[in-house]
Design a protein around this motif. Structure first.
Motif, short mmCIF file in Angstrom:
data_model
loop_
_atom_site.label_atom_id
_atom_site.label_comp_id
_atom_site.label_asym_id
_atom_site.label_seq_id
_atom_site.Cartn_x
_atom_site.Cartn_y
_atom_site.Cartn_z
N ALA A 139 94.95 46.81 58.63
CA ALA A 139 94.81 47.17 56.45
C ALA A 139 94.29 45.53 56.41
O ALA A 139 94.84 44.49 56.95
N SER A 140 93.78 46.17 54.91
CA SER A 140 93.44 44.48 54.21
C SER A 140 93.39 45.17 52.92
O SER A 140 93.72 46.42 52.44
N ILE A 141 93.82 44.35 51.82
CA ILE A 141 94.18 44.48 50.79
C ILE A 141 93.20 44.15 49.80
O ILE A 141 92.89 42.82 49.86
N ASP A 142 92.14 44.59 49.26
CA ASP A 142 91.50 43.54 47.98
C ASP A 142 92.62 42.85 46.69
O ASP A 142 92.86 44.35 45.89
N PRO A 143 92.00 42.10 46.76
CA PRO A 143 93.32 41.43 45.71
C PRO A 143 92.59 41.81 44.12
O PRO A 143 93.92 41.94 42.76
N ASP A 144 91.74 42.12 43.90
CA ASP A 144 91.62 41.78 42.75
C ASP A 144 91.17 43.38 42.22
O ASP A 144 91.61 43.92 40.91
N ALA A 185 95.69 56.29 50.84
CA ALA A 185 96.39 57.40 50.62
C ALA A 185 96.95 57.01 49.53
O ALA A 185 97.59 58.49 48.78
N PHE A 186 97.48 56.65 49.70
CA PHE A 186 99.02 56.36 48.31
C PHE A 186 98.28 54.45 47.77
O PHE A 186 98.77 55.33 46.12
N CYS A 187 97.06 54.65 47.10
CA CYS A 187 96.67 53.49 46.49
C CYS A 187 96.29 53.87 45.01
O CYS A 187 94.82 54.90 45.26
N PRO A 188 96.35 53.94 43.97
CA PRO A 188 95.95 54.67 42.57
C PRO A 188 94.77 53.98 42.70
O PRO A 188 93.96 53.90 41.96
N ASN A 189 94.45 52.43 43.44
CA ASN A 189 93.29 51.35 42.64
C ASN A 189 92.34 51.87 44.43
O ASN A 189 91.18 50.81 43.91
N GLU A 190 92.42 51.89 44.53
CA GLU A 190 91.49 52.09 46.20
C GLU A 190 91.34 50.40 46.54
O GLU A 190 90.20 50.00 46.81
N ALA A 191 92.84 49.49 46.80
CA ALA A 191 92.72 48.45 46.83
C ALA A 191 93.47 48.18 48.68
O ALA A 191 92.56 47.61 49.02
#
Length: 191
Positions: A139-144, A185-191
């Motif tokens: 996994a990776s996360i888009d901090p923006d 599936a749980f991220c509301p912002n598709e981060a």
């Protein structure tokens, strides 16, 4: 030695979809893990075969008597579209997907697991017995895009997501990530 015969590997839903593309028959059956623990039946396991009508897998499943006991009512034959919708629902339950070989490299089943019920996951994560292997992804996360809601953390079965107190953003502990993709599936912002 185990990898030569029977083992499991976590896969994201995109890989499940690719497997279903070449699968000729799909059945849903009771998961052996809750059954072994004496809990109620859960139909989270899907037998797959490239042979019409289940091929050798159908014959094997028919010979396993526990699948036809009064507590589970047997095996359900599904269309190719039915399991995809079910798998998306399983992700919303925070279940991750795993493929299982029956004589490697032939995939015989795709399960939907959680850390509390899956015997292989518990053995792997809690006791370092290599029965379930990580996906080919991390996994990776888009901090923006991350708003710091922590919904992904609540969904993660492997404790791979953390929270930065100073940044107020989710973080990935790559060593713990199994690459299942359920956090998406749980991220509301598709981060």
């Amino acid at each position: 030695t185990q990898k030569k015969v029977h083992y499991g590997q976590v896969v994201p839903i995109e890989d499940v979809e690719k497997i279903f593309e070449f699968t000729q028959s799909i059945v849903r059956m009771a998961c052996v893990c809750p059954h072994a623990a004496g809990r109620k039946e859960e139909r989270y396991c899907y037998g797959v075969s490239i042979a019409p009508s289940g091929g050798r897998l159908g014959k094997l499943l028919g010979e396993l008597g526990y699948l036809y006991g009064p507590e589970n009512g047997g095996i359900e034959t599904l269309t190719r579209e039915e399991p995809l919708a079910a798998f998306q629902g399983h992700e919303r339950e925070s279940l991750f997907h795993s493929v299982w070989t029956f004589v490697t490299p032939f995939i015989g089943a795709i399960c939907n697991c959680d850390r509390a019920d899956c015997l292989a996951t518990r053995a792997t994560v809690n006791h370092s017995l290599p029965l379930m292997f990580k996906a080919e992804y991390v996994a990776s996360i888009d901090p923006d895009r991350c708003n710091g809601c922590r919904a992904c953390m609540r969904a993660c079965q492997f404790g791979a997501l953390g929270f930065g107190a100073s940044t107020k953003k989710a973080t990935v502990q790559q060593r713990h990530c199994f690459g299942c993709g359920v956090c998406r599936a749980f991220c509301p912002n598709e981060a």
